[in-house]
Write a protein that holds these residues in place. Structure first.
Motif, PDB file in Angstrom:
ATOM      1  N   THR A  47     -35.427 -34.726 -29.243  1.00  0.00           N
ATOM      2  CA  THR A  47     -35.196 -36.165 -29.105  1.00  0.00           C
ATOM      3  C   THR A  47     -33.816 -36.548 -29.632  1.00  0.00           C
ATOM      4  OG1 THR A  47     -37.576 -36.607 -29.317  1.00  0.00           O
ATOM      5  CG2 THR A  47     -36.058 -38.442 -29.742  1.00  0.00           C
ATOM      6  N   LEU A  48     -33.463 -36.041 -30.807  1.00  0.00           N
ATOM      7  CA  LEU A  48     -32.168 -36.360 -31.407  1.00  0.00           C
ATOM      8  C   LEU A  48     -31.027 -35.768 -30.601  1.00  0.00           C
ATOM      9  CD1 LEU A  48     -33.069 -35.794 -35.167  1.00  0.00           C
ATOM     10  CD2 LEU A  48     -32.531 -37.988 -34.101  1.00  0.00           C
ATOM     11  N   HIS A  49     -31.103 -34.495 -30.314  1.00  0.00           N
ATOM     12  CA  HIS A  49     -29.995 -33.832 -29.616  1.00  0.00           C
ATOM     13  C   HIS A  49     -29.834 -34.348 -28.193  1.00  0.00           C
ATOM     14  CE1 HIS A  49     -30.052 -30.104 -32.483  1.00  0.00           C
ATOM     15  NE2 HIS A  49     -29.500 -31.174 -33.012  1.00  0.00           N
ATOM     16  N   GLY A  50     -30.924 -34.825 -27.601  1.00  0.00           N
ATOM     17  CA  GLY A  50     -30.828 -35.398 -26.261  1.00  0.00           C
ATOM     18  C   GLY A  50     -29.982 -36.657 -26.222  1.00  0.00           C
ATOM     19  N   ARG A  51     -29.798 -37.290 -27.383  1.00  0.00           N
ATOM     20  CA  ARG A  51     -28.972 -38.486 -27.485  1.00  0.00           C
ATOM     21  C   ARG A  51     -27.694 -38.238 -28.301  1.00  0.00           C
ATOM     22  NH1 ARG A  51     -31.804 -43.250 -26.609  1.00  0.00           N
ATOM     23  NH2 ARG A  51     -29.769 -44.231 -26.918  1.00  0.00           N
ATOM     24  N   GLY A  52     -27.402 -36.971 -28.561  1.00  0.00           N
ATOM     25  CA  GLY A  52     -26.181 -36.645 -29.287  1.00  0.00           C
ATOM     26  C   GLY A  52     -26.222 -36.977 -30.762  1.00  0.00           C
ATOM     27  N   VAL A  53     -27.423 -37.006 -31.345  1.00  0.00           N
ATOM     28  CA  VAL A  53     -27.599 -37.345 -32.762  1.00  0.00           C
ATOM     29  C   VAL A  53     -28.003 -36.089 -33.523  1.00  0.00           C
ATOM     30  CG1 VAL A  53     -28.871 -38.787 -34.409  1.00  0.00           C
ATOM     31  CG2 VAL A  53     -28.293 -39.679 -32.137  1.00  0.00           C
ATOM     32  N   ARG A  54     -27.417 -35.884 -34.695  1.00  0.00           N
ATOM     33  CA  ARG A  54     -27.757 -34.737 -35.529  1.00  0.00           C
ATOM     34  C   ARG A  54     -28.994 -35.037 -36.367  1.00  0.00           C
ATOM     35  NH1 ARG A  54     -23.907 -30.806 -36.294  1.00  0.00           N
ATOM     36  NH2 ARG A  54     -24.348 -30.526 -38.523  1.00  0.00           N
ATOM     37  N   GLY A  55     -29.720 -33.967 -36.708  1.00  0.00           N
ATOM     38  CA  GLY A  55     -30.942 -34.118 -37.488  1.00  0.00           C
ATOM     39  C   GLY A  55     -30.920 -33.263 -38.737  1.00  0.00           C
ATOM     40  N   GLY A  82     -34.010 -25.853 -34.511  1.00  0.00           N
ATOM     41  CA  GLY A  82     -32.644 -26.310 -34.292  1.00  0.00           C
ATOM     42  C   GLY A  82     -32.196 -27.412 -35.223  1.00  0.00           C
ATOM     43  N   VAL A  83     -32.841 -27.513 -36.405  1.00  0.00           N
ATOM     44  CA  VAL A  83     -32.398 -28.497 -37.394  1.00  0.00           C
ATOM     45  C   VAL A  83     -30.929 -28.246 -37.733  1.00  0.00           C
ATOM     46  CG1 VAL A  83     -32.669 -29.181 -39.813  1.00  0.00           C
ATOM     47  CG2 VAL A  83     -34.689 -28.904 -38.363  1.00  0.00           C
ATOM     48  N   ASP A  84     -30.147 -29.309 -37.802  1.00  0.00           N
ATOM     49  CA  ASP A  84     -28.702 -29.155 -38.006  1.00  0.00           C
ATOM     50  C   ASP A  84     -28.342 -28.796 -39.444  1.00  0.00           C
ATOM     51  OD1 ASP A  84     -27.493 -29.824 -35.357  1.00  0.00           O
ATOM     52  OD2 ASP A  84     -28.656 -31.652 -35.670  1.00  0.00           O
ATOM     53  N   ALA A  85     -29.170 -29.222 -40.398  1.00  0.00           N
ATOM     54  CA  ALA A  85     -28.896 -28.884 -41.802  1.00  0.00           C
ATOM     55  C   ALA A  85     -30.132 -29.154 -42.627  1.00  0.00           C
ATOM     56  CB  ALA A  85     -27.711 -29.675 -42.348  1.00  0.00           C
ATOM     57  N   LEU A  86     -30.229 -28.452 -43.757  1.00  0.00           N
ATOM     58  CA  LEU A  86     -31.228 -28.749 -44.771  1.00  0.00           C
ATOM     59  C   LEU A  86     -30.549 -29.445 -45.940  1.00  0.00           C
ATOM     60  CD1 LEU A  86     -33.443 -25.533 -45.113  1.00  0.00           C
ATOM     61  CD2 LEU A  86     -33.849 -27.549 -43.700  1.00  0.00           C
ATOM     62  N   ILE A  87     -31.184 -30.492 -46.448  1.00  0.00           N
ATOM     63  CA  ILE A  87     -30.702 -31.196 -47.644  1.00  0.00           C
ATOM     64  C   ILE A  87     -31.526 -30.678 -48.815  1.00  0.00           C
ATOM     65  CG2 ILE A  87     -30.319 -33.428 -48.727  1.00  0.00           C
ATOM     66  CD1 ILE A  87     -30.371 -34.657 -45.893  1.00  0.00           C
ATOM     67  N   VAL A  88     -30.887 -29.958 -49.735  1.00  0.00           N
ATOM     68  CA  VAL A  88     -31.612 -29.149 -50.716  1.00  0.00           C
ATOM     69  C   VAL A  88     -31.252 -29.546 -52.141  1.00  0.00           C
ATOM     70  CG1 VAL A  88     -32.019 -26.785 -51.514  1.00  0.00           C
ATOM     71  CG2 VAL A  88     -31.731 -27.240 -49.078  1.00  0.00           C
ATOM     72  N   GLN A  89     -32.260 -29.516 -53.021  1.00  0.00           N
ATOM     73  CA  GLN A  89     -32.031 -29.703 -54.455  1.00  0.00           C
ATOM     74  C   GLN A  89     -32.106 -28.382 -55.210  1.00  0.00           C
ATOM     75  OE1 GLN A  89     -34.067 -31.769 -58.425  1.00  0.00           O
ATOM     76  NE2 GLN A  89     -35.046 -32.007 -56.449  1.00  0.00           N
ATOM     77  N   ASP A  90     -33.089 -27.562 -54.883  1.00  0.00           N
ATOM     78  CA  ASP A  90     -33.409 -26.359 -55.656  1.00  0.00           C
ATOM     79  C   ASP A  90     -32.414 -25.240 -55.345  1.00  0.00           C
ATOM     80  OD1 ASP A  90     -34.716 -23.948 -56.606  1.00  0.00           O
ATOM     81  OD2 ASP A  90     -36.553 -25.136 -56.715  1.00  0.00           O
ATOM     82  N   ILE A  91     -31.731 -24.738 -56.377  1.00  0.00           N
ATOM     83  CA  ILE A  91     -30.738 -23.677 -56.179  1.00  0.00           C
ATOM     84  C   ILE A  91     -31.402 -22.411 -55.646  1.00  0.00           C
ATOM     85  CG2 ILE A  91     -29.131 -22.132 -57.388  1.00  0.00           C
ATOM     86  CD1 ILE A  91     -28.333 -24.473 -59.120  1.00  0.00           C
ATOM     87  N   GLY A  92     -32.638 -22.151 -56.074  1.00  0.00           N
ATOM     88  CA  GLY A  92     -33.363 -20.997 -55.550  1.00  0.00           C
ATOM     89  C   GLY A  92     -33.576 -21.100 -54.051  1.00  0.00           C
ATOM     90  N   VAL A  93     -33.859 -22.321 -53.566  1.00  0.00           N
ATOM     91  CA  VAL A  93     -34.029 -22.529 -52.126  1.00  0.00           C
ATOM     92  C   VAL A  93     -32.708 -22.319 -51.401  1.00  0.00           C
ATOM     93  CG1 VAL A  93     -34.582 -24.238 -50.353  1.00  0.00           C
ATOM     94  CG2 VAL A  93     -36.002 -24.063 -52.408  1.00  0.00           C
TER      95      VAL A  93
END
Length: 259
Positions: A47-55, A82-93
Motif C-alpha cells: 500500500t505504501l510503496h504503491g503511492r511512493g511512501v516509505r514504511g 520490504g520494510v524500509d527501515a526498523l526503528i530500534v532502541q535495543d542495542i542487542g536488536v
C-alpha cells in the motif's frame, strides 16, 4: 513522517502527503495497544510503496532473553515484507538485525536518548543510518550536532511529550507493573496532582496537571528546523485518530513545501 496506528491512519497519512509512515506490531513496540500483525506487513508495504511512501517499523522496546526467537522471526518477516527501515532502541536488536538482514536500514529510536554528537557517532558505529534525537534538544543543539556529524537526523516536531527524558519513565511500572519501555505506559503523568508544601496543600488554580507537559507544536519553526540540517520531521501520535493524522500531515507538508 506520519504516525499510523492502523489502516485508517495509514491511508489518511498517504492521502495527506506523507513521505513516510511509521507503525508497529502488537509486540516489540512502544505503543502496544495499536499496530499490525506480521501477516499484514506485506500488504502494508504494498500500500505504501504503491503511492511512493516509505514504511518504517517501530521495533523500539527492550527485548528480553526469552523473546529473542520471537524478535528474530519478526525481523525476518519485516525484511521479507520490504520494510524500509526498523526503528530500534535495543542495542542487542541492532546487532541481531545486522547479522540477520544486513541490507535492512536501521534507525536509532528517540528512546536511545541520544543528545550529543558523541552519541550520534556511537550509533553510526553500530550501523545505524538515521538517528532520532531526544526530544529535549533545542533547534540550536540539533544544528550543532549536525554540524559536527553530518548525520541523517530526525526529530519530533508535533504531538504529546513525555515528562521523562526521551520517554525513559519508570513510574508506570513502579506503580502498576506496566512498563513504558515495553509499550504499556499508563500515562500517570496525565493525572491531576496536588502540591503539598510543609504539610499543607498549596493552591494551584488551573495548574492541576503538574507532571504533564503541553503538546509540542513546531509548525512555525519548520524553516529553522530544515536549516538546522534535520532530514526527517516526525509527527507523534500512533494512538490518534485518522482525522488528526490527516490534518497534521497536511499542515507540515505545506510548511515544508512552502516555507
Amino acid at each position: 513522517m506520519s504516525p499510523a496506528g492502523y489502516w485508517p491512519q495509514l491511508r489518511a497519512a498517504i492521502e495527506a502527503g506523507a513521505d513516510a509512515c511509521y507503525f508497529g506490531l502488537h509486540h516489540f513496540s512502544a505503543r502496544a495497544k495499536v499496530g499490525f500483525s506480521l501477516e499484514e506487513l506485506p500488504e502494508v508495504m504494498r500500500t505504501l510503496h504503491g503511492r511512493g511512501v516509505r514504511g518504517y517499523l517501530t521495533f523500539n522496546t527492550l527485548v528480553f532473553d526469552h523473546e529473542i526467537d520471537a524478535a528474530a522471526r519478526a525481523v525476518e518477516a519485516a525484511a521479507k515484507a520490504g520494510v524500509d527501515a526498523l526503528i530500534v532502541q535495543d542495542i542487542g536488536v541492532l546487532k541481531m538485525v545486522r547479522e540477520m538482514a544486513p541490507g535492512l536500514e536501521l534507525h536509532a529510536s528517540t528512546q536511545t536518548s541520544i543528545t550529543s554528537a558523541e552519541g550520534v557517532e556511537f550509533a553510526l558505529g553500530l550501523g545505524v543510518e538515521r538517528v532520532t534525537l531526544a526530544r529535549e534538544l533545542s533547534i540550536e543543539e540539533v544544528a550543532a550536532i549536525y554540524d559536527r556529524t553530518g548525520a541523517e537526523l530526525e526529530i519530533f516536531v508535533h504531538g504529546a511529550l513525555c515528562v521523562a527524558y526521551s520517554g525513559q519513565c519508570f513510574s508506570s511500572e513502579a506503580w502498576g507493573g506496566r512498563s513504558a519501555n515495553r509499550g504499556q505506559c499508563a500515562q500517570a503523568c496525565r493525572l491531576e496532582y496536588e502540591m503539598v508544601v510543609d504539610g499543607a496543600v498549596a493552591p494551584l488554580g488551573d495548574a492541576r496537571y503538574l507532571l504533564s507537559p503541553g503538546d509540542l507544536s513546531g509548525l512555525r519553526h519548520v524553516p529553522q528546523i530544515v536549516e538546522a540540517g534535520v532530514s526527517s520531521l516526525k509527527i507523534e501520535g500512533r494512538y490518534k485518530e485518522a482525522d488528526y493524522v490527516a490534518l497534521t500531515t497536511r499542515a507540515y507538508r505545506q510548511a515544508v513545501d512552502d516555507p
